[in-house]
Scaffold this active site. Structure first.
Site, PDB file in Angstrom:
ATOM      1  CD  GLU A  53      -3.166  -1.467   2.463  1.00 60.45           C
ATOM      2  OE1 GLU A  53      -2.707  -0.197   2.896  1.00 60.45           O
ATOM      3  OE2 GLU A  53      -4.232  -1.847   2.195  1.00 60.45           O
ATOM      4  CD  GLU A 111      -3.490  -6.097   3.782  1.00 64.21           C
ATOM      5  OE1 GLU A 111      -4.316  -5.305   4.650  1.00 64.21           O
ATOM      6  OE2 GLU A 111      -1.719  -5.802   3.825  1.00 64.21           O
TER       7      GLU A 111
END
Ligand code: FCB
Length: 449
Positions: free
Chosen positions: A166, A354
């Protein structure tokens, strides 16, 4: 009831990250990370929580691997702590730190669990931040050096690597909103961070290829679908802009070797400094893309909102509420994101790296939790993933966030994402109902829906 069968060999797993589970923040020669520093400052993290001990995974890793095995996980996504391996961020290698990951990887392989290793899940060495952190171009070289140390030690056995987790969160929450470590609020630094994260990704991929290692390498992006709050032209433009700012600013250079031009014009003096050849380095062929998906957002023009002039808020699908993070539940957004990425970029392999939810878990007398809300959350998203596969997305695996309750960044220990409960007093681990449900789903490689 429908039985949704997943492709043979589908990799079901769970994920964690070093700072969120390891603890042992200053043991065996580990250096300080920006998250250690940030959490030790007053009022940065809820209740003053820190990752000093976290789930004590640094000492309990063997028990944790046994737990994963008992759930039948095919793969485990973990991250390495850069300052555990290079306490000053560069130069001197800390052998005990490297040895920890070496033993963990071996134990996972013995248990038949494929390690999927992320190099950077946010815990930059503080020593690197002290000389400018990600906005400093030299950090690109230091990251590459660190990546090489990790590849040399573990590359013969680790089948999957991701460079960054991220990067959007690192850049914008860390260097623009200032709510995550290192707590800086400066749009130019944030955008320069984007560029250096991408460049360091490209250099690490080159180093990996150069070393002739047998595994795969990619990157993990958090991607949300956005929808304009109204049909208004200003809202539609704001929606385009947020997509470019948070997603395309990564995916366009990675896959097409260019930054989104309208956004660059909008950013004006905040646009990144780019040297000749950088975009070629960034656009390395990768073996897979990891997608983290949590929610979908609506976007509106907001003339008061800083440089980017918009505001976004997440939304729920009809009839679905919010998780304990206050995030709207929108399972079909996962399908949307996966199909969109595949249509635009034709990535060879995609993984959901995720997905999961925080829930208000109420343990019974034995410490077990009947977390039906989490099961329903996962069911909806597993269904969406299956639909994406039917629509032709080369989805090869799925990692539930998270294997166990852990340190949820600025929310500390108040938010529980695990399928396994952690009692932080005793460090006892107890599989929740969702873990047992997931175990059965993995065993059948099918969702009873
Ligand atoms: C993601 C992070 C992960 C976890 C989840 C809830 O943004 O990558 O570490 O905190 O959110």
């Amino acid at each position: 009831m429908t039985t949704r069968v997943y492709p043979d060999g589908f990799l079901w797993g769970a994920a964690t990250a070093a700072y969120q589970v390891e603890g042992a923040w200053n043991e065996d020669g580990k250096g300080e990370s920006i998250w250690d520093r940030f959490c030790h400052l007053p009022y940065r993290v809820r209740d003053g929580d820190t990752g000093d001990v976290a789930c004590d995974h640094y000492h309990r890793w063997a028990e944790d691997v046994a737990l994963m095995r008992s759930l039948g996980l095919k793969t485990y996504r973990l991250s390495l702590s850069w300052p555990r391996i290079l306490p000053e961020g560069r130069g001197r290698v800390n052998e005990p730190g490297l040895g920890f990951y070496d033993r963990l990887v071996d134990r996972l392989l013995e248990a038949g669990i494929q390690p999927n290793v992320t190099l950077n899940h946010w815990d930059l060495p503080q020593a690197i931040q002290d000389v400018g952190g990600w906005p400093n171009r030299d950090t690109v070289g230091w990251f590459t050096e660190y990546a090489q140390v990790a590849f040399e030690r573990l590359g013969d056995r680790v089948p999957m690597w991701a460079t960054h987790n991220e990067p959007m969160v690192i850049a914008y929450l860390g260097y623009h909103a200032g709510i995550f470590a290192p707590g800086i609020s400066d749009l130019s630094q944030a955008v320069q961070t984007v560029h250096h994260l991408l460049l360091s990704h490209g250099r690490a991929v080159q180093a990996y290829r150069g070393g002739g290692y047998p595994g795969k390498i990619g990157i993990v992006l958090n991607i949300s679908p956005y929808q304009p709050a109204s049909d208004d032209e200003a809202d539609r433009a704001a929606c385009e802009r947020i997509d470019q700012l948070y997603t395309r600013i990564f995916s366009e250079p990675l896959f097409n070797g260019r930054y989104p031009e309208p956004l660059m014009t909008w950013l004006g003096p905040h646009a990144p400094q780019i040297a000749d050849g950088d975009l070629e380095v960034i656009q390395q062929a990768i073996d897979f893309l990891g997608v983290n998906y949590y929610n979908k957002s609506a976007v509106a023009f907001d003339s008061e909102a800083g440089v980017i002039k918009l505001r976004a808020w997440n939304i729920s699908a009809p009839g679905l509420g919010t998780t304990d993070m206050g995030w709207g539940i929108y399972p079909d957004g996962l399908r949307e994101v996966l199909v969109d990425v595949e249509t635009r970029y034709h990535v060879p392999e995609i993984y959901v790296t995720e997905n999961g939810c925080a829930a208000v878990d109420v343990p019974d007398g034995t410490g077990s939790v009947d977390d039906r809300d989490r099961i329903e959350f996962l069911r909806g998203h597993f269904r969406a993933a299956h639909q994406a596969i039917e629509e032709g997305v080369p989805l090869q695996g799925y990692y539930v966030w998270s294997l166990m309750d852990n340190f949820e960044w600025t929310r500390g220990y108040a938010k529980r994402f695990g399928i396994v409960r952690v009692d932080y007093e005793t460090q006892e681990r107890t599989p929740k109902a969702s873990a047992l449900w997931y175990r059965d789903l993995i065993a059948r490689n099918a969702l009873e829906d």
